[in-house]
Scaffold this motif. Sequence first.
Motif, mmCIF file in Angstrom:
data_model
loop_
_atom_site.group_PDB
_atom_site.id
_atom_site.type_symbol
_atom_site.label_atom_id
_atom_site.label_comp_id
_atom_site.label_asym_id
_atom_site.label_seq_id
_atom_site.Cartn_x
_atom_site.Cartn_y
_atom_site.Cartn_z
ATOM 1 N N GLY A 117 5.200 -4.793 -9.551
ATOM 2 C CA GLY A 117 4.791 -4.407 -8.202
ATOM 3 C C GLY A 117 4.907 -5.512 -7.176
ATOM 4 N N GLY A 118 5.268 -6.724 -7.607
ATOM 5 C CA GLY A 118 5.411 -7.825 -6.657
ATOM 6 C C GLY A 118 6.629 -7.641 -5.762
ATOM 7 N N HIS A 119 6.493 -8.003 -4.506
ATOM 8 C CA HIS A 119 7.560 -7.815 -3.527
ATOM 9 C C HIS A 119 8.352 -9.095 -3.268
ATOM 10 N N VAL A 120 9.606 -8.900 -2.875
ATOM 11 C CA VAL A 120 10.493 -9.980 -2.455
ATOM 12 C C VAL A 120 10.966 -9.685 -1.041
ATOM 13 N N MET A 192 2.377 3.898 -14.121
ATOM 14 C CA MET A 192 1.414 3.196 -13.270
ATOM 15 C C MET A 192 1.568 3.629 -11.816
ATOM 16 N N ARG A 193 0.458 3.895 -11.167
ATOM 17 C CA ARG A 193 0.436 4.179 -9.734
ATOM 18 C C ARG A 193 0.204 2.882 -8.970
ATOM 19 N N VAL A 194 0.447 2.905 -7.653
ATOM 20 C CA VAL A 194 0.217 1.711 -6.836
ATOM 21 C C VAL A 194 -1.235 1.258 -6.939
ATOM 22 N N SER A 195 -2.159 2.206 -6.942
ATOM 23 C CA SER A 195 -3.572 1.835 -7.038
ATOM 24 C C SER A 195 -3.882 1.153 -8.373
ATOM 25 N N ASP A 196 -3.243 1.616 -9.450
ATOM 26 C CA ASP A 196 -3.427 0.980 -10.752
ATOM 27 C C ASP A 196 -2.882 -0.447 -10.732
ATOM 28 N N CYS A 197 -1.727 -0.599 -10.096
ATOM 29 C CA CYS A 197 -1.072 -1.911 -10.019
ATOM 30 C C CYS A 197 -1.923 -2.886 -9.205
ATOM 31 N N LEU A 198 -2.487 -2.403 -8.124
ATOM 32 C CA LEU A 198 -3.354 -3.240 -7.304
ATOM 33 C C LEU A 198 -4.558 -3.732 -8.109
ATOM 34 N N PHE A 201 -2.834 -6.066 -11.214
ATOM 35 C CA PHE A 201 -1.970 -7.204 -10.894
ATOM 36 C C PHE A 201 -2.114 -7.719 -9.459
ATOM 37 N N GLN A 202 -2.914 -7.059 -8.612
ATOM 38 C CA GLN A 202 -3.076 -7.408 -7.196
ATOM 39 C C GLN A 202 -1.762 -7.279 -6.429
ATOM 40 N N THR A 203 -0.878 -6.404 -6.896
ATOM 41 C CA THR A 203 0.437 -6.200 -6.283
ATOM 42 C C THR A 203 0.721 -4.702 -6.195
ATOM 43 N N GLY A 204 1.882 -4.373 -5.658
ATOM 44 C CA GLY A 204 2.307 -2.973 -5.612
ATOM 45 C C GLY A 204 2.481 -2.440 -4.207
ATOM 46 N N GLY A 205 1.750 -3.004 -3.237
ATOM 47 C CA GLY A 205 1.842 -2.554 -1.853
ATOM 48 C C GLY A 205 1.996 -3.722 -0.910
ATOM 49 N N LEU A 206 1.878 -3.431 0.367
ATOM 50 C CA LEU A 206 1.965 -4.429 1.430
ATOM 51 C C LEU A 206 0.667 -4.434 2.219
#
Length: 314
Positions: A117-120, A192-198, A201-206
Amino acid sequence: MTLVLLQDRFGLGYETRAFMSSIAIHADCFEWLRKIPADSIHAVVTDPPYGVKEYDFDQLEKRANGNGGVWRIPPSFDGHVRSPLPRFTALDAQERLRIQEYFREWAGLIRRVLRPGGHVFLASNSFLSQMVFAAISDAGLEFRGQIIRVVQTLRGGDRPKNAEEEYPDVCSMPRGCYEPWGLFRRPLLNGMRVSDCLREFQTGGLRRKPDGAPFEDIIQSERTRQRERSIADHPSLKPQSFLRKVVYAALPLGEGIVLDPFMGSGSTVAAAEALGYSSIGIERHQDYFIMSQTAVPALAQLATKESQLSLALG
């Protein structure tokens, strides 16, 4: 993460410089990325040598001496002295293949070290972006769109070379008015959903803007101001007013580590410092690494004075 933990976990015996909440490391990012723990970075914000060739040591020497090479010394425009520009149109088929292979390998290393879920966020240009973005996607990072930095750069718009008077009403290429930044994400784990990832892993969204408005893919910007260039004389220095917004959005919960594997003089690290984020900058050129030691705190101080107003205005 504390500075001690950053240095212990990511220093790996390389020459390191510590700032308030970030570190700079003198290393080749390919070598360093192979050594650090997997799933240890939350986001990447970087302006790479996307032509690759222009940051070879011999080409930088030619630029410094005004002898050209891949760097073109453009004519002045309306009284403005224009900075040297890489000759991307001069790249042959073999050099283009080198670019694709370079970014495919780099993106594979980034995929390993990013948390799911980490962004680049990756700066590019309109001429090479399709090639670079495709290579990064081939390595397994999801293409999530582009961030358009609206900026009048004075690039392009020139009349045909050596025939300016013969064809006064013609320009070879359109005048550049924007800079594309590729936005990529390491895929979420299966199911995994974005909420699960957050949560995990503290990632997945902006991260949304401080006023609650969503982060947007068009950002009005400016050419880097002279006061910033006087602090950090790097040929591709991005303005703090822009970098703060991108770095702020990169950590959706405001926590984690932002990595710039092509640090240059440290402008991304400075933006993270101004925001109180932990970050790591990697730079292989000794001169730029040394420059970052004074440039990062000086740029961060400029950003600190303006950051709240700049972010509030969006």
